[in-house]
Design an enzyme around this catalytic site. Structure first.
Site, PDB file in Angstrom:
ATOM      1  N   ASP A  62     -19.607   1.971 -23.201  1.00  0.00           N
ATOM      2  CA  ASP A  62     -18.679   1.590 -22.131  1.00  0.00           C
ATOM      3  C   ASP A  62     -19.312   1.973 -20.800  1.00  0.00           C
ATOM      4  O   ASP A  62     -20.257   2.770 -20.761  1.00  0.00           O
ATOM      5  CB  ASP A  62     -17.314   2.297 -22.303  1.00  0.00           C
TER       6      ASP A  62
ATOM      7  N   ASP B 237     -23.482  -1.098 -19.449  1.00  0.00           N
ATOM      8  CA  ASP B 237     -22.828  -2.265 -18.851  1.00  0.00           C
ATOM      9  C   ASP B 237     -23.299  -3.459 -19.672  1.00  0.00           C
ATOM     10  O   ASP B 237     -24.485  -3.811 -19.638  1.00  0.00           O
ATOM     11  CB  ASP B 237     -23.230  -2.410 -17.385  1.00  0.00           C
ATOM     12  N   VAL B 238     -22.395  -4.077 -20.405  1.00  0.00           N
ATOM     13  CA  VAL B 238     -22.811  -5.108 -21.369  1.00  0.00           C
ATOM     14  C   VAL B 238     -23.473  -6.305 -20.714  1.00  0.00           C
ATOM     15  O   VAL B 238     -24.163  -7.073 -21.379  1.00  0.00           O
ATOM     16  CB  VAL B 238     -21.627  -5.575 -22.262  1.00  0.00           C
TER      17      VAL B 238
ATOM     18  N   ASN C 145     -16.506  -6.232 -27.573  1.00  0.00           N
ATOM     19  CA  ASN C 145     -15.090  -6.134 -27.217  1.00  0.00           C
ATOM     20  C   ASN C 145     -14.851  -5.939 -25.711  1.00  0.00           C
ATOM     21  O   ASN C 145     -13.754  -6.170 -25.218  1.00  0.00           O
ATOM     22  CB  ASN C 145     -14.509  -4.957 -28.024  1.00  0.00           C
TER      23      ASN C 145
ATOM     24  N   TYR D 285     -11.189 -15.994 -17.545  1.00  0.00           N
ATOM     25  CA  TYR D 285     -10.897 -15.203 -18.759  1.00  0.00           C
ATOM     26  C   TYR D 285     -10.677 -16.140 -19.954  1.00  0.00           C
ATOM     27  O   TYR D 285     -11.293 -15.978 -21.011  1.00  0.00           O
ATOM     28  CB  TYR D 285      -9.661 -14.342 -18.508  1.00  0.00           C
TER      29      TYR D 285
ATOM     30  N   LYS E 224     -12.897 -16.541 -23.379  1.00  0.00           N
ATOM     31  CA  LYS E 224     -12.323 -16.207 -24.693  1.00  0.00           C
ATOM     32  C   LYS E 224     -12.417 -17.400 -25.647  1.00  0.00           C
ATOM     33  O   LYS E 224     -12.662 -17.231 -26.844  1.00  0.00           O
ATOM     34  CB  LYS E 224     -10.880 -15.723 -24.529  1.00  0.00           C
TER      35      LYS E 224
ATOM     36  N   THR F  37      -2.064  -1.907 -24.154  1.00  0.00           N
ATOM     37  CA  THR F  37      -3.214  -1.096 -23.714  1.00  0.00           C
ATOM     38  C   THR F  37      -3.134  -1.014 -22.193  1.00  0.00           C
ATOM     39  O   THR F  37      -2.198  -1.542 -21.581  1.00  0.00           O
ATOM     40  CB  THR F  37      -4.552  -1.768 -24.091  1.00  0.00           C
TER      41      THR F  37
HETATM   42  P1  NAD Z   1      -8.871  -2.127 -21.928  1.00  0.00           P
HETATM   43  O1  NAD Z   1      -8.826  -2.485 -20.479  1.00  0.00           O
HETATM   44  O2  NAD Z   1      -7.982  -1.065 -22.437  1.00  0.00           O
HETATM   45  O3  NAD Z   1     -10.377  -1.787 -22.334  1.00  0.00           O
HETATM   46  C1  NAD Z   1     -11.468  -2.554 -21.905  1.00  0.00           C
HETATM   47  C2  NAD Z   1     -12.692  -1.665 -21.847  1.00  0.00           C
HETATM   48  O4  NAD Z   1     -13.826  -2.477 -21.469  1.00  0.00           O
HETATM   49  C3  NAD Z   1     -12.588  -0.551 -20.784  1.00  0.00           C
HETATM   50  O5  NAD Z   1     -12.859   0.691 -21.358  1.00  0.00           O
HETATM   51  C4  NAD Z   1     -13.625  -0.942 -19.748  1.00  0.00           C
HETATM   52  O6  NAD Z   1     -14.213   0.160 -19.078  1.00  0.00           O
HETATM   53  C5  NAD Z   1     -14.635  -1.683 -20.612  1.00  0.00           C
HETATM   54  N1  NAD Z   1     -15.541  -2.522 -19.805  1.00  0.00           N
HETATM   55  C6  NAD Z   1     -15.222  -3.313 -18.752  1.00  0.00           C
HETATM   56  N2  NAD Z   1     -16.336  -3.873 -18.253  1.00  0.00           N
HETATM   57  C7  NAD Z   1     -17.381  -3.432 -19.004  1.00  0.00           C
HETATM   58  C8  NAD Z   1     -18.777  -3.651 -18.955  1.00  0.00           C
HETATM   59  N3  NAD Z   1     -19.332  -4.452 -18.038  1.00  0.00           N
HETATM   60  N4  NAD Z   1     -19.564  -3.033 -19.882  1.00  0.00           N
HETATM   61  C9  NAD Z   1     -19.010  -2.195 -20.810  1.00  0.00           C
HETATM   62  N5  NAD Z   1     -17.688  -1.944 -20.887  1.00  0.00           N
HETATM   63  C10 NAD Z   1     -16.880  -2.554 -19.983  1.00  0.00           C
HETATM   64  O7  NAD Z   1      -8.612  -3.524 -22.686  1.00  0.00           O
HETATM   65  P2  NAD Z   1      -8.047  -3.870 -24.137  1.00  0.00           P
HETATM   66  O8  NAD Z   1      -6.673  -4.374 -23.958  1.00  0.00           O
HETATM   67  O9  NAD Z   1      -8.333  -2.798 -25.108  1.00  0.00           O
HETATM   68  O10 NAD Z   1      -8.949  -5.148 -24.462  1.00  0.00           O
HETATM   69  C11 NAD Z   1     -10.018  -5.103 -25.367  1.00  0.00           C
HETATM   70  C12 NAD Z   1     -10.336  -6.521 -25.779  1.00  0.00           C
HETATM   71  O11 NAD Z   1      -9.181  -7.125 -26.342  1.00  0.00           O
HETATM   72  C13 NAD Z   1     -10.782  -7.434 -24.633  1.00  0.00           C
HETATM   73  O12 NAD Z   1     -11.858  -8.250 -25.067  1.00  0.00           O
HETATM   74  C14 NAD Z   1      -9.562  -8.266 -24.359  1.00  0.00           C
HETATM   75  O13 NAD Z   1      -9.874  -9.550 -23.845  1.00  0.00           O
HETATM   76  C15 NAD Z   1      -8.964  -8.377 -25.745  1.00  0.00           C
HETATM   77  N6  NAD Z   1      -7.535  -8.685 -25.740  1.00  0.00           N
HETATM   78  C16 NAD Z   1      -6.610  -7.755 -25.380  1.00  0.00           C
HETATM   79  C17 NAD Z   1      -5.262  -8.100 -25.385  1.00  0.00           C
HETATM   80  C18 NAD Z   1      -4.167  -7.121 -25.017  1.00  0.00           C
HETATM   81  O14 NAD Z   1      -3.002  -7.529 -24.936  1.00  0.00           O
HETATM   82  N7  NAD Z   1      -4.467  -5.870 -24.778  1.00  0.00           N
HETATM   83  C19 NAD Z   1      -4.877  -9.400 -25.744  1.00  0.00           C
HETATM   84  C20 NAD Z   1      -5.848 -10.309 -26.086  1.00  0.00           C
HETATM   85  C21 NAD Z   1      -7.180  -9.949 -26.096  1.00  0.00           C
END
Ligand code: NAD
Length: 250
Positions: free
Chosen positions: A37, A62-63, A89, A154, A158, A188
């Site tokens: 992360d 940083d991915v 993710n 976004y 996706k 989250t």
């Molecule tokens: P979150 O915001 O809690 O976590 C996302 C993490 O990604 C954070 O820790 C952030 O620091 C990290 N991140 C951001 N940019 C980055 C980078 N350049 N390099 C490395 N790390 C980086 O989000 P979440 O809700 O846990 O989402 C996780 C995944 O689930 C995402 O792909 C999101 O699209 C997907 N998702 C979430 C939901 C939801 O309702 N929470 C719904 C659909 C899809």
């Protein structure tokens, strides 16, 4: 359950939310986990896993950076071993309509959400194919299937991830498996800006009348990552409490 004993897993965006829950779940299933992360809380996630008797190393990555990936995978091989499982993710979102989205914002979202997955896959590929048993899970979203105002980049990324999972599954079909998960509303930090009324409405729009927990997505990812899913590749698994199949009006 120790279905991932002896495996090494890399999870991106693992400092919190679904990524953190996935890192913890894969570790509980026996994997050694690289917790990647840009956020410092990755250290806390790795510490929690190690304190619980698992094995984890936190790494800043940083991915969207090819150099960060090279360094993370070098460290992963040295400290944990070659990669068996990749969970891509990490994501970023800039909520605004297309006409208010700058090129820089569009490109940043594509470079983290989509190019970051490509870079991670390519960096891990030699490891993932070495035993012809690697597994890759991409976190997509229900927004791959359905529109929600204010998320053009976004949603595009996706939808692209489900296509990329299918493509990579075909391209490397005998050497590794690639699947995607499509979470629905999962509580989250992504929901921090969303008020109680909107949360309630989202819960009502699921068949199960509630929001999901990060652990529930992590369980689906861990299944796809493991040999229990040995004949599943190119699949897009929706994990949304029935949100995407529930039509609210006649
Ligand atoms: P979150 O915001 O809690 O976590 C996302 C993490 O990604 C954070 O820790 C952030 O620091 C990290 N991140 C951001 N940019 C980055 C980078 N350049 N390099 C490395 N790390 C980086 O989000 P979440 O809700 O846990 O989402 C996780 C995944 O689930 C995402 O792909 C999101 O699209 C997907 N998702 C979430 C939901 C939801 O309702 N929470 C719904 C659909 C899809």
């Amino acid at each position: 359950m120790n279905r991932l004993t002896g495996k090494v897993a890399v999870v991106t965006g693992a400092a919190q939310g679904i990524g953190a829950a996935t890192a913890q779940r894969l570790a509980a299933d026996g994997a050694s986990v690289a917790v990647l992360d840009i956020a410092a809380a990755r250290d806390d996630v790795a510490a929690r896993i190690n304190a619980a008797g698992g094995r984890a190393v936190a790494m800043r990555c940083d991915v969207s950076s090819e150099a960060d990936w090279a360094e993370a995978i070098r460290r992963c091989r040295t400290e944990l071993g070659p990669v068996d499982v990749l969970v891509s993710n990490a994501y970023t979102v800039d909520v605004r309509p297309a006409h208010e989205t700058s090129l820089a914002s569009w490109e940043r979202q594509l470079s983290v959400n989509l190019t970051g997955t490509f870079l991670g896959f390519r960096a891990c590929l030699p490891d993932l194919t070495r035993n012809r048993a690697g597994s890759v899970v991409l976190t997509s979203s229900v927004h791959a299937l359905i529109g929600l105002p204010g998320r053009p980049a976004y949603a595009a990324t996706k939808a692209a991830l489900t296509g990329l999972a299918r493509q990579l599954a075909v391209e490397y079909g005998t050497a590794l498996r690639v699947n995607s998960v499509l979470p629905g509303p999962v509580l989250t930090a992504a929901w921090d800006e969303i008020g109680e009324a909107d949360r309630q409405r989202s819960a009502e729009e699921t068949a199960m009348k509630r929001l999901g927990r990060p652990e529930e997505v992590a369980a689906a990812i861990a299944f796809l990552a493991s040999e229990e899913a040995s004949f599943i590749t190119g699949a897009a698994l929706t994990v949304d409490g029935g949100w995407s199949v529930y039509k609210m009006s006649s």
